[in-house]
Write an enzyme that holds these catalytic residues in place. Structure first.
Site, PDB file in Angstrom:
ATOM      1  N   HIS A 134       0.837  -1.198   0.000  1.00 10.65           N
ATOM      2  CA  HIS A 134       0.000   0.000   0.000  1.00 10.65           C
ATOM      3  C   HIS A 134       0.873   1.249   0.000  1.00 10.65           C
ATOM      4  O   HIS A 134       2.079   1.184   0.259  1.00 10.65           O
ATOM      5  CB  HIS A 134      -0.926   0.029   1.223  1.00 10.65           C
ATOM      6  N   LYS A 138      -0.495   4.904   4.465  1.00 10.49           N
ATOM      7  CA  LYS A 138      -1.463   4.017   5.118  1.00 10.49           C
ATOM      8  C   LYS A 138      -1.045   3.774   6.558  1.00 10.49           C
ATOM      9  O   LYS A 138       0.116   3.478   6.844  1.00 10.49           O
ATOM     10  CB  LYS A 138      -1.585   2.694   4.367  1.00 10.49           C
TER      11      LYS A 138
END
Length: 243
Positions: A134, A138
């Site tokens: 990600h 995040k």
């Protein structure tokens, strides 16, 4: 529908764009950078969609629950408070639906993994691991989606009984399912599941191209939960959609 967005970051803005495109109205946008939501705006709302901080989840939801407004929770990292959320749904007789990932594609991916896990359960030659990637901003790691993938594999592959979600500095045990994470750049989200043997490897992968898939799933969930009572997961909604 008349929707309130609790959390107006990247996901909130994408939900707003797609909601308006589909003919819905945004009654309120709630974020620390915006003015407080008025009582009139709350009263005018049909469904609230929460993509914000897990730490303030219950405090965020209670004012909506007191007004009996259905709730969609896309926020992750609050699994230890599921009972509190269920209590809100029961106490105020409203519908709440939550998911680690509202992407329709991801939830179809889950069903594929259930089938794959059941098949590989019969073949001890194959080990399995999960890797997710990600963007660098995040907050939670592993992702809620990766943890859900891990749960599915534990349920279907009997020789795997424990998730290992930290970096391993040595040999892992045969009963452990290793989930690893990378955070870099602007990656929206990638999840890889690999079944590996000395003879070959089979990989199942989901790659999100943008946030529209997540936004669409959240909007479908808002439509689905509107006239229901109780606590539901996206699995309940997907069963309805598949039927």
């Amino acid at each position: 529908m008349k929707l309130a967005l609790h959390g107006y970051g990247k996901m909130g803005k994408e939900i707003e764009r797609l909601a308006i495109e589909r003919g819905n109205t945004i009654t309120a946008k709630i974020d620390i950078t915006l003015p407080p939501c008025s009582e009139d705006d709350r009263a005018a709302t049909d469904v609230v969609i929460h993509f914000a901080s897990a730490s303030s989840l219950i405090d965020d939801l209670r004012p909506w629950a007191e007004l009996h407004k259905p709730i969609v929770i896309g926020t992750t990292g609050w699994n230890d408070r599921v009972q509190e959320v269920e209590n809100l749904a029961r106490q105020y007789e409203l519908g709440i639906i939550y998911a680690a990932n509202f992407s329709i594609g991801v939830n179809i991916f889950y069903y594929l993994l259930q089938t794959a896990g059941t098949l590989f359960n019969r073949f001890f030659e194959y080990d399995v691991f999960v890797h997710e990637v990600h963007h660098k901003d995040k907050i939670d790691s592993p992702s809620g989606t990766a943890l859900r993938i891990g749960e599915i594999l534990l349920q279907t592959i009997q020789r795997k009984t424990e998730l290992l979600t930290e970096t391993s500095h040595g040999k892992i045990q045969p009963h452990q399912l290793h989930i690893t994470s990378s955070r870099c750049g602007a990656v929206v989200g990638e999840h890889h599941v690999t079944f590996d043997s000395s003879a070959d490897s089979i990989e199942l992968r989901h790659s999100a191209k943008n946030r529209s898939g997540f936004a669409l799933g959240a909007l479908l969930a808002a439509e689905w939960i509107r006239n229901k009572k109780g606590l539901y997961t996206i699995d309940d909604m997907m069963r309805d959609l598949f039927n």
